[in-house]
Scaffold this motif. Structure first.
Motif, short mmCIF file in Angstrom:
data_model
loop_
_atom_site.label_atom_id
_atom_site.label_comp_id
_atom_site.label_asym_id
_atom_site.label_seq_id
_atom_site.Cartn_x
_atom_site.Cartn_y
_atom_site.Cartn_z
N LEU A 107 3.63 0.30 -0.50
CA LEU A 107 2.82 -0.10 -1.66
C LEU A 107 1.56 0.77 -1.80
CD1 LEU A 107 2.28 -2.08 -3.97
CD2 LEU A 107 1.07 -3.55 -2.35
N PRO A 164 0.75 3.88 -0.74
CA PRO A 164 0.90 5.25 -1.24
C PRO A 164 1.09 5.30 -2.76
CG PRO A 164 2.22 4.96 0.73
CD PRO A 164 1.64 3.60 0.39
N VAL A 165 1.91 4.40 -3.31
CA VAL A 165 2.12 4.50 -4.76
C VAL A 165 0.88 4.04 -5.53
CG1 VAL A 165 4.63 4.36 -4.67
CG2 VAL A 165 3.32 2.27 -5.00
N MET A 212 -1.48 7.03 -5.35
CA MET A 212 -1.06 8.08 -6.28
C MET A 212 -1.15 7.61 -7.72
SD MET A 212 2.20 9.76 -4.49
CE MET A 212 2.08 10.70 -2.98
N ARG A 213 -1.56 6.39 -7.90
CA ARG A 213 -1.69 5.78 -9.23
C ARG A 213 -0.36 5.75 -9.97
NH1 ARG A 213 -7.58 5.09 -11.36
NH2 ARG A 213 -8.66 5.26 -9.39
N LEU A 214 0.71 5.61 -9.21
CA LEU A 214 2.00 5.36 -9.84
C LEU A 214 2.12 3.87 -10.12
CD1 LEU A 214 4.15 7.61 -7.50
CD2 LEU A 214 3.58 8.07 -9.88
N ASN A 215 1.25 3.09 -9.55
CA ASN A 215 1.25 1.65 -9.75
C ASN A 215 -0.20 1.19 -9.65
OD1 ASN A 215 1.67 -1.13 -9.67
ND2 ASN A 215 3.59 -0.88 -8.54
#
Ligand SMILES: Cc1cc2nc3c(=O)[nH]c(=O)nc-3n(C[C@H](O)[C@H](O)[C@H](O)COP(=O)(O)OP(=O)(O)OC[C@H]3O[C@@H](n4cnc5c(N)ncnc54)[C@H](O)[C@@H]3O)c2cc1C
Lengths: 284, 824
Positions: free
Chosen positions: A37, A39-40, A43-46
């Motif tokens: 959770l 890392p994403v 990376m602002r993927l979530n």
């Protein structure tokens, strides 16, 4: 690597966690070990508005024996799974697989339930859990229900856990006396599986009485190599016999193509690794 | 005062542990990002997700309204004031060099290029606001392939009219250093052997541990920049030259820096932007990149196609070598830029006595991240190609690869030797290093095992790789650089300050970033001045302290910077001598200096150098007219490069069923002249080997068809860790360098240069029974397996990163940002 702002919630019971989830719905994410959770998020993927950390819920941690089953709490960390004597004795395939998962740092934070709920097809626990016929206990506002392994993994990163539910424990039928081996193929040690094969077999003298084989990263979910399992029954644990049976390991799979290998190469690997995993599992 | 301590034992040659390690490893030190200044503001960059696009509009309103945002600026806002990023080495007079503004205002030329910058009170607020900057792009066709780029059909910079930046040619017949290659080739075609091969040098990412970071404080009389850089001195010069601030008003500090590998030898847009903004807002400003930004926008390395033709006689004597390169500059010509392959030009002939040589390199602009120096810079590429060719030649002739090399290499009695590329190699002994390496390695036994496995058609085959390498390092004689049109010199500066209490401060123009210079330089000074190791302090990396210097790269620090230091110590002793004679009431001609003491020849009278430092401090009793100082400085311009060399041998097991490669043994014997500190040398060799092996086996920066970096995180850019390597068997051999007084040769890049071809040669050697002549780097199991089964070795072009938009997990609205927002 700064995540967007979020509220941090730290429930101490499953009920509290569920009510937080009910209240915030789509705007919330459950956090277990945070190893997938965070890392994403970084990376602002979530960018969830609420993070509900299950880390403070003691009842979700630990491994116990219940009759023919070993029960693993969702928040049990990989390192504890790897060191657990009950699993080593009764569900050795899990023990063999988890030590190949990531690196020591990740294994000290990431959790059994988190990894399974995340359902990364390259994750190392789905195949073994599927092969062992694990039962997934999912708890929601209306109470708990149990989902069979075959129904748990639905697609890439998608499981049978509903939006308002939490995976609370995983029940693994005992496979006492079964040999087990997890054959993970990677380019560098800390990598997700390019392909991996988990095999567990029950021997009867020199013959394979039963075999269960889980494939990692050979499709959008973990897969069972059922054709191989069937073909192995009654076979001697020899290179030739097992190799012959393993030929169908890639049947019905739909592996990805990426920098580590294209789908054809993965299919080929699956047959080789299946042979090796079964032969190693069959070692007395 | 009398000194009773005994002179310390000789320091040079001792395996001292690094004195800087405690502070560096615990992080309790001043890395740039640790610096916090009063009122400091923070920056976040908005970067283009497109490889090539026109910027049609930028809406910064929402970002400006975000909490604690001071300003949001675009290229148009900053205008001329932002300066430009420079190329210091135009390799030809007509080189095409696109203007490289830190923030372009009209068009972006690679994915990751900065289009706007947010200034806010905290880094988190800056990052949040950056997400709100709304940029409209009109996509332009992007050129992402070298062989396509050379056709000039799609242009990286349409206004230049071509992708071709410069064509650099060296011809031994024209230069008078050798014969005509075409003649050699046509002769070989008739009655000799001709080998033609093409190799791909994949794109690599330097992947230093500490991300780049910069702080600018505009509030003092001098504007101060702290930067995680290898080149504070060059930065200061470049800032003065391009931003209109007088050099005397600029102070650049490279505090402790966590690795570089060439990747921090750059004048970056991020530094220039931080500089411009600090000047504009009048407050200290910090920018620290994220790892994603580092991988996508800090310069990359290598990325070439290499075409080689070797002409030889049937007995294996090489008669000519022709090299044709296409080199990818990326979107802009970086500070060294095309100079990287040009450095390699002098090394293709390696340790060999080739009589004819022709080299040409076409540098090309593409819509990918810029490329520049990466450990070895040009020399690994050259060494790889020629060492692969020597193996191919041996295979063609059916002889052992070491035999072909021996037939062609310079024998030890032939030094000094002027090569076909025009360099004079001062010393070396290839026979000795090779003999030693063969013995350590157990070469004959491993060859016997290889034969057995081949005959038995074993599933696991053994391959043995050879790489005999040399390199030119110790950059560089200033005149040579001048003749190549490089924009600076290659000298180095050092100063010794003898402190009143007998301690010593050493100032060097070298800029360490993890190598251990504080330790090795202290050892040199301790020996030369006869003071304890602990009493020597090395100061570096601050233009206010070390006003002159040309920084650290190209294995120059010890051999150029260390030599400057040695010369400064000599001057200290010279300056102290008349004072010693005066204080000892003896003739200057009777003064002897050993072990830190002056003594009067033939007597037991003497005095320590440190006592003279105290006497000079008080100034009470000095010779008439003597200046009260024995401090000294020296600036040293090397007379030549130096040429470390070595023989590397490697054995790999290849599982022919899966293509998996397992390294079995790696032996190297490097001749690096005098060893100052064997432990540091071993560290450099080990690290260098892993980095070179990583090119052979693991690393590659890959773009997809849209020009997005697929290997944008360490999940997909597969750096090795200790778990992936074996214990190396390393040794050194010492033929002293004759062009510096230390006798030392560079070691910083040796391992990297030698190991890549060694490993690939081993892999190919294992596969020769399958008719395989090459495996493209990195030699992934998939490629090896495909080579065995005679399939195309291209990697899947539709590859996606592990963390992509669909990894964003379910149930949260924000998933689309992943697809659009490169680098956030
Ligand atoms: C460097 C690195 C390398 C890795 N390598 C591997 C590898 O080789 N093999 C491998 O298998 N894994 C690997 N992982 C992933 C690792 O196994 C993670 O621990 C795992 O994927 C997620 O577990 P977690 O406990 O950290 O969950 P989190 O990251 O906290 O959560 C993951 C997801 O599951 C959801 N979730 C978590 N718990 C529950 C629950 N109880 N109920 C409902 N939903 C829940 C979360 O909302 C989130 O969407 C790696 C991770 C890293 C950082």
């Amino acid at each position: 690597m700064i995540p967007a702002q979020f509220e941090y919630l730290a429930p101490t019971t499953v009920e509290e966690a569920l009510s937080a989830l009910a209240q915030h719905g789509d705007d919330a994410k459950i956090m277990a070990g945070g190893q997938s959770l965070l890392p994403v998020m970084r990376m602002r993927l979530n960018a969830p508005d609420y993070v509900i950390d299950l880390g403070g819920i003691d009842s979700l941690r630990g491994i116990r024996e219940e009759g023919d089953t070993i029960v693993v709490g969702a928040m049990t960390r990989h390192v504890d799974v790897g060191n657990d004597p009950l699993l080593a004795e009764h569900a050795a395939l899990i023990s063999r697989a988890v030590v190949h998962l990531a690196d020591p740092q990740v294994r000290h934070r990431g959790t059994f339930g988190g990894a399974l709920a995340h359902a990364d097809p390259a994750g190392d626990l789905g195949g073994p859990a599927l092969a062992l016929g694990a039962q997934f206990v999912v708890t929601g506002p209306g109470g708990s229900r149990t989902v069979a392994a075959d129904d748990f993994f639905e697609d890439l990163f998608t499981t049978a856990v509903g939006d308002d539910e939490i995976l609370t424990e995983v029940r693994i039928p005992k496979h006492t006396g079964w040999g087990a081996h997890y054959e993970k193929f990677v380019r560098v040690a800390h990598q997700w599986s390019i392909v991996a094969v988990g095999a567990t077999v029950r021997m009867d003298g020199g013959t394979i009485a039963e075999a269960r084989i889980g494939l990692t990263n050979m499709g959008s979910t973990p897969l069972r190599a059922r054709a191989v399992e069937d073909a192995l029954v009654g076979q001697p644990a020899t290179e030739d016999a097992v190799g012959e049976a393993a030929q169908s390991a890639a049947e019905g799979t739909n592996p990805p193509s990426d920098l580590n290998g294209d789908a054809d190469y993965r299919r080929h690997l699956a047959t080789v690794l299946t042979r090796r995993a079964v032969l190693a599992a069959a070692q007395p | 005062m009398t000194v009773t301590e005994k002179a310390p034992d000789q320091e040079i040659g001792q395996a001292r542990r690094r004195k800087e390690d405690q502070r560096l490893i615990t992080g309790r030190t001043r890395y740039t990002d640790n610096i916090v200044l009063p009122g400091m503001l923070h920056l976040a960059m908005v970067r283009s997700p497109y490889a090539h696009a026109r910027i049609t509009s930028i809406d910064t309103d929402a970002a400006k309204a975000s909490p604690n945002v001071i300003d949001v600026l675009t290229g148009a806002d900053l205008g001329e004031g932002q300066g430009v990023c420079i190329n210091a080495w135009p390799i030809t007079p007509d080189q095409k060099t696109p203007v490289h503004l830190p923030i372009p205002s009209d068009r972006v030329a690679f994915a990751g290029e900065i289009v706007a910058v947010v200034v806010a009170r905290s880094a988190a607020e800056a990052r949040d606001a950056a997400e709100l900057v709304d940029v409209d792009y009109e996509e332009l066709p992007a050129i992402l392939d070298l062989k396509e780029a050379v056709k000039d059909e799609v242009l990286a910079h349409p206004d230049l009219g071509t992708n071709k930046s410069a064509l650099w040619v060296f011809d031994s017949a024209a230069a008078g250093t050798g014969g005509d290659v075409e003649e050699a080739i046509s002769k070989a075609r008739q009655d000799g052997v001709l080998i033609e091969r093409e190799f791909r040098q994949q794109r690599l990412i330097p992947a230093f541990m500490e991300p780049r970071s910069v702080v600018v404080d505009p509030t003092g009389e001098q504007l101060t920049m702290w930067s995680a850089t290898q080149i504070p001195h060059i930065l200061r010069f470049a800032l003065a030259a391009t931003t209109g601030v007088p050099e005397s008003k600029i102070r650049v500090i490279a505090p402790d820096v966590g690795g570089g590998f060439g990747g921090k030898l750059q004048a970056t847009p991020e530094e220039w932007i931080t500089w411009a903004i600090a000047r504009r807002v009048g407050k200290p400003v910090k920018y620290t990149e994220t790892r994603s930004e580092s991988l996508m926008a800090a310069h990359h390395g290598r990325d070439q196609w290499q075409k080689l033709t070797v002409a030889a006689r049937k007995d294996g004597t090489v008669t000519g070598l022709k090299v044709e390169l296409l080199a990818n500059l990326g979107a802009y010509v970086a500070i060294v830029g095309g100079g990287v392959p040009v450095l390699g030009a002098f090394m293709y002939n390696a340790i060999y006595k080739f009589p004819a040589y022709h080299f040409s390199c076409q540098t090309l602009l593409t819509n990918e991240a810029w490329t520049d120096a990466y450990r070895g810079a040009g020399r690994p590429e050259a060494t790889f190609a020629i060492e692969r060719m020597m193996d191919e030649l041996a295979d063609e002739l059916g002889v052992d690869p070491l035999e072909v090399r021996e037939k062609n290499w310079i024998r030890h009695e032939e030094f000094p030797f002027t090569t076909v590329a025009g360099l004079e190699y001062d010393s070396g002994n290839y026979e000795a290093a090779t003999a030693k390496a063969k013995e350590h390695f157990g070469y004959d036994d491993l060859r016997a095992e290889q034969r057995r496995r081949r005959e038995a058609k074993d599933r696991v085959q053994l391959g043995i790789g050879v790489s005999t390498f040399t390199e030119m390092c110790g950059l560089a004689p200033s005149r040579v650089l001048g003749s190549l049109d490089y924009g600076a010199g290659g000298w180095e500066h050092a100063e010794i300050r003898m402190l009143a209490t007998g301690k010593v401060e050493v100032v060097t123009g070298i800029s360490p970033h993890g190598q251990g210079h504080e330790t090795s330089f202290s050892q040199i000074v301790a020996d030369r001045l006869g003071v304890p190791f602990e009493d020597v302090e090395i100061l570096h990396g601050d233009t206010a302290v070390s006003h002159k210097g040309l920084d650290t790269y190209g294995s120059r620090s010890l051999v150029v910077g260390g030599e400057a230091l040695a010369r400064a110590t000599d001057k200290v002793i010279e300056r102290a001598k008349p004072i010693a004679a005066h204080l000892l009431e003896a003739s200057i001609d009777d003064m002897e200096f050993t072990g830190g003491r002056f003594s009067v020849r033939g007597t037991d009278k003497g005095m320590a150098l440190t006592e003279i430092a105290t006497a000079v401090f008080t100034g009470h009793n000095l010779p008439d007219g003597a200046e009260p100082s024995i401090d000294a400085e020296a600036t040293y311009d090397p007379v030549n490069f130096n040429f470390p060399h070595g023989t590397h041998l490697c054995a790999v097991e290849v599982d022919t069923e899966t293509g998996e490669i397992t390294m079995r043994k790696y032996t190297c014997v490097d001749d690096i002249g005098t060893v100052i500190n064997p432990l540091l040398v071993e560290g450099q060799v080990h690290g260098g080997l892993v980095q070179g092996i990583a090119q052979a086996l693991w690393e590659e920066a890959v773009y997809n068809d849209q020009g997005t970096l697929v290997t944008g995180s360490f999940v997909d850019y597969t750096l090795p860790t200790a778990a992936d390597t074996i214990s190396f068997d390393t040794d050194t051999d010492s033929t002293a360098c004759t062009t510096n007084s230390l006798g030392a040769k560079g070691v910083g890049e040796a391992g990297t240069i030698a190991s890549t071809p060694c490993v690939v040669n081993a892999v190919v050697d294992a596969l020769r029974p399958f008719g395989v002549h090459d495996v493209r780097m990195p030699c992934t199991p998939e490629r090896v397996w495909k080579a065995i089964h005679d399939r195309d070795q291209d990697v899947a072009s539709g590859a996606v990163p592990h963390f992509g938009a669909d990894t964003g997990m379910e149930g949260v609205a924000d998933r689309s940002t992943g697809a659009e927002g490169a680098g956030q």
